[in-house]
Write a protein that holds these residues in place. Structure first.
Motif, PDB file in Angstrom:
ATOM      1  N   UNK A   1       1.200  -0.036   6.673  1.00 53.24           N
ATOM      2  CA  UNK A   1       1.292  -1.256   5.852  1.00 53.24           C
ATOM      3  C   UNK A   1       0.412  -1.220   4.601  1.00 53.24           C
ATOM      4  N   UNK A   2      -0.846  -0.853   4.766  1.00 53.76           N
ATOM      5  CA  UNK A   2      -1.769  -0.872   3.637  1.00 53.76           C
ATOM      6  C   UNK A   2      -1.347   0.106   2.556  1.00 53.76           C
ATOM      7  N   UNK A   3      -0.981   1.322   2.966  1.00 50.33           N
ATOM      8  CA  UNK A   3      -0.591   2.341   1.984  1.00 50.33           C
ATOM      9  C   UNK A   3       0.716   1.954   1.288  1.00 50.33           C
ATOM     10  N   UNK A   4       1.639   1.330   2.028  1.00 47.11           N
ATOM     11  CA  UNK A   4       2.899   0.892   1.428  1.00 47.11           C
ATOM     12  C   UNK A   4       2.650  -0.142   0.340  1.00 47.11           C
ATOM     13  N   UNK A   5       1.746  -1.069   0.598  1.00 48.24           N
ATOM     14  CA  UNK A   5       1.406  -2.065  -0.421  1.00 48.24           C
ATOM     15  C   UNK A   5       0.744  -1.410  -1.626  1.00 48.24           C
ATOM     16  N   UNK A   6      -0.073  -0.398  -1.377  1.00 49.83           N
ATOM     17  CA  UNK A   6      -0.700   0.331  -2.482  1.00 49.83           C
ATOM     18  C   UNK A   6       0.355   1.049  -3.326  1.00 49.83           C
ATOM     19  N   UNK A   7       1.331   1.658  -2.642  1.00 54.98           N
ATOM     20  CA  UNK A   7       2.401   2.362  -3.358  1.00 54.98           C
ATOM     21  C   UNK A   7       3.198   1.381  -4.214  1.00 54.98           C
ATOM     22  N   UNK A   8       3.432   0.190  -3.683  1.00 57.64           N
ATOM     23  CA  UNK A   8       4.154  -0.826  -4.452  1.00 57.64           C
ATOM     24  C   UNK A   8       3.419  -1.138  -5.751  1.00 57.64           C
ATOM     25  N   UNK A   9       2.101  -1.284  -5.679  1.00 53.77           N
ATOM     26  CA  UNK A   9       1.327  -1.544  -6.885  1.00 53.77           C
ATOM     27  C   UNK A   9       1.350  -0.341  -7.825  1.00 53.77           C
ATOM     28  N   UNK A  10       1.277   0.871  -7.260  1.00 53.13           N
ATOM     29  CA  UNK A  10       1.356   2.077  -8.082  1.00 53.13           C
ATOM     30  C   UNK A  10       2.726   2.190  -8.748  1.00 53.13           C
ATOM     31  N   UNK A  11       3.761   1.775  -8.037  1.00 51.37           N
ATOM     32  CA  UNK A  11       5.112   1.792  -8.589  1.00 51.37           C
ATOM     33  C   UNK A  11       5.208   0.863  -9.794  1.00 51.37           C
ATOM     34  N   UNK A  12       4.630  -0.327  -9.670  1.00 52.78           N
ATOM     35  CA  UNK A  12       4.620  -1.277 -10.782  1.00 52.78           C
ATOM     36  C   UNK A  12       3.964  -0.657 -12.012  1.00 52.78           C
ATOM     37  N   UNK A  13       2.825  -0.007 -11.789  1.00 53.80           N
ATOM     38  CA  UNK A  13       2.090   0.604 -12.905  1.00 53.80           C
ATOM     39  C   UNK A  13       2.841   1.791 -13.504  1.00 53.80           C
ATOM     40  N   UNK A  14       3.627   2.492 -12.676  1.00 51.60           N
ATOM     41  CA  UNK A  14       4.297   3.720 -13.122  1.00 51.60           C
ATOM     42  C   UNK A  14       5.577   3.446 -13.888  1.00 51.60           C
ATOM     43  N   UNK A  15       6.431   2.571 -13.374  1.00 50.57           N
ATOM     44  CA  UNK A  15       7.748   2.391 -14.000  1.00 50.57           C
ATOM     45  C   UNK A  15       7.661   1.592 -15.299  1.00 50.57           C
ATOM     46  N   UNK A  16       6.628   0.741 -15.405  1.00 54.22           N
ATOM     47  CA  UNK A  16       6.375   0.006 -16.655  1.00 54.22           C
ATOM     48  C   UNK A  16       7.531  -0.898 -17.082  1.00 54.22           C
ATOM     49  N   UNK A  17       8.328  -1.304 -16.112  1.00 54.71           N
ATOM     50  CA  UNK A  17       9.388  -2.297 -16.357  1.00 54.71           C
ATOM     51  C   UNK A  17       9.394  -3.252 -15.174  1.00 54.71           C
ATOM     52  N   UNK A  18       9.982  -4.446 -15.327  1.00 56.74           N
ATOM     53  CA  UNK A  18      10.034  -5.369 -14.186  1.00 56.74           C
ATOM     54  C   UNK A  18      10.753  -4.763 -12.986  1.00 56.74           C
ATOM     55  N   UNK A  19      10.266  -5.089 -11.791  1.00 61.13           N
ATOM     56  CA  UNK A  19      10.866  -4.599 -10.549  1.00 61.13           C
ATOM     57  C   UNK A  19      11.661  -5.721  -9.901  1.00 61.13           C
ATOM     58  N   UNK A  20      12.861  -5.377  -9.438  1.00 61.97           N
ATOM     59  CA  UNK A  20      13.714  -6.309  -8.714  1.00 61.97           C
ATOM     60  C   UNK A  20      14.017  -5.722  -7.336  1.00 61.97           C
ATOM     61  N   UNK A  21      14.053  -6.583  -6.324  1.00 65.36           N
ATOM     62  CA  UNK A  21      14.211  -6.139  -4.940  1.00 65.36           C
ATOM     63  C   UNK A  21      15.465  -6.766  -4.344  1.00 65.36           C
ATOM     64  N   UNK A  22      16.278  -5.931  -3.695  1.00 65.02           N
ATOM     65  CA  UNK A  22      17.506  -6.385  -3.041  1.00 65.02           C
ATOM     66  C   UNK A  22      17.293  -6.376  -1.530  1.00 65.02           C
ATOM     67  N   UNK A  23      17.579  -7.498  -0.891  1.00 66.90           N
ATOM     68  CA  UNK A  23      17.420  -7.662   0.556  1.00 66.90           C
ATOM     69  C   UNK A  23      18.787  -8.035   1.128  1.00 66.90           C
ATOM     70  N   UNK A  33       8.658   2.539   6.588  1.00 64.39           N
ATOM     71  CA  UNK A  33       7.430   2.999   5.952  1.00 64.39           C
ATOM     72  C   UNK A  33       6.334   1.945   6.075  1.00 64.39           C
ATOM     73  N   UNK A  34       6.696   0.684   5.855  1.00 63.98           N
ATOM     74  CA  UNK A  34       5.698  -0.374   5.974  1.00 63.98           C
ATOM     75  C   UNK A  34       5.191  -0.486   7.404  1.00 63.98           C
ATOM     76  N   UNK A  35       6.082  -0.367   8.385  1.00 68.45           N
ATOM     77  CA  UNK A  35       5.664  -0.503   9.777  1.00 68.45           C
ATOM     78  C   UNK A  35       4.681   0.588  10.178  1.00 68.45           C
ATOM     79  N   UNK A  36       4.822   1.771   9.595  1.00 67.79           N
ATOM     80  CA  UNK A  36       3.949   2.894   9.940  1.00 67.79           C
ATOM     81  C   UNK A  36       2.638   2.863   9.165  1.00 67.79           C
TER      82      UNK A  36
END
Length: 349
Positions: free
Chosen positions: A185-207, A180-183
């Protein structure tokens, strides 16, 4: 497509030239090459039969949406970022087996958010992820129904598809997140920020990270036309030999790695836990305890033991089933050198 032509920065890297320009092979990702195949490495999960009757006794016969109390009780949100054939499906499935964690399998969070942004409120998202986990445990990759083909990621008597107290919820779609990011990038970063605002809890990422030679080789060995993941009939004495396909897979893998690094840097991702597949295979208890500590939840001993019992302690080295030429070796070494999270790896380690 001419795989021998130096059409991307990975070729420049291999020759020691400047590779700061974006990869031209990213269009392989945009065209979806191999991106729809299940991103699952089956070799490290025991193929053990389970009575479907037992499954039905453990899982509710009908899906029940989350209550308001359940939604409000969520403490952290999780998503994965990574690569196909990395072993992240094993990690996600074992996290979903925890009594207080729900992890959907290939929900494709960022893609769904792109397609249906108006639906992505907190309650809908949590319920959709929970339902995905439930359905997978009942009749998907995590169910006993897959055992006849040896592809199940189910853990008998675990909490897959259900929960005791819902504290952590999220999605395991590592390769799709990078895609999704490769296709976009800008919108993916926007979605990440929207996700932060929506879930209203800390986000953790597994790599989840695996030896690049193995991820590339496994991508070669699984027939892309076979959704079930049928492997090519090869051995160490008779490795698969397809130089053109190998170079395409290396360039595609480099595109995934570039997308992961780009998303981490440009979307300003925080709170990322690197999990190395080799460490998980060797010591699943230790890896899962590390994840529990990262998410700030307890890891019950019976949960750890059951996941440990389901794990083969021998690493699958699929790199030995592919014939590597000098150029391919050089290109993969260049990828490893370029991205810090691969620095511990080589063909022999």
């Amino acid at each position: 497509e001419d795989a021998s032509a130096p059409s991307s920065d990975i070729d420049l890297l291999a020759r020691g030239e400047d590779a700061s320009a974006p990869s031209s092979d990213i269009d392989l990702l945009a065209r979806g090459e191999d991106a729809s195949a299940p991103s699952i490495h089956w070799g490290s999960v025991r193929r053990q039969k389970k009575d479907p009757v037992l499954l039905n006794q453990v899982l509710p016969t009908r899906f029940t949406p989350l209550s308001r109390k359940d939604v409000n009780g969520v403490e952290k949100f999780v998503f994965f970022v990574g690569y196909p054939r990395s072993g992240h499906s094993i990690v996600g499935s074992m996290m979903d087996a925890h009594p207080d964690i729900i992890i959907a399998h290939e929900f494709m969070l960022f893609k769904k958010w792109l397609d249906h942004p108006d639906f992505m409120n907190r309650s809908y998202l949590f319920n959709a992820l929970y339902q995905d986990s439930y359905q997978d445990a009942k009749k998907g990759w995590r169910s006993s129904l897959k055992d006849d083909k040896g592809y199940s990621l189910d853990i008998a008597s675990s909490w897959q598809g259900r929960f005791r107290q819902l504290r952590i919820i999220g999605d395991k779609s590592g390769g799709q997140t990078a895609l999704m990011y490769s296709m976009s990038p800008k919108r993916t970063c926007q979605i990440y920020q929207e996700l932060i605002d929506t879930v209203k809890v800390p986000i953790r990422i597994i790599h989840v990270i695996r030896n690049p030679f193995d991820m590339i080789a496994t991508g070669m060995l699984y027939k892309s036309s076979n959704v079930a993941g049928e492997k090519r009939n090869v051995t160490r004495d008779h490795p698969h030999n397809d130089p053109e396909l190998l170079l395409r897979k290396i360039r595609l893998f480099h595109s995934f790695a570039s997308a992961v690094q780009g998303m981490i840097s440009n979307c300003h991702l925080k709170n990322i836990l690197d999990i190395h597949h080799a460490d998980h295979v060797k010591d699943p208890k230790g890896t899962l305890q590390q994840i529990c500590d990262f998410l700030e939840v307890e890891c019950p001993e019976d949960y750890l033991q059951e996941c440990d019992d389901k794990t083969y302690k021998q690493l699958s080295m699929t790199r030995e089933l592919v014939l590597w030429n000098e150029k391919a070796h050089t290109m993969v070494k260049a990828v490893i050198k370029k991205f810090p999270f691969f620095h511990r790896y080589s063909f022999d380690h």
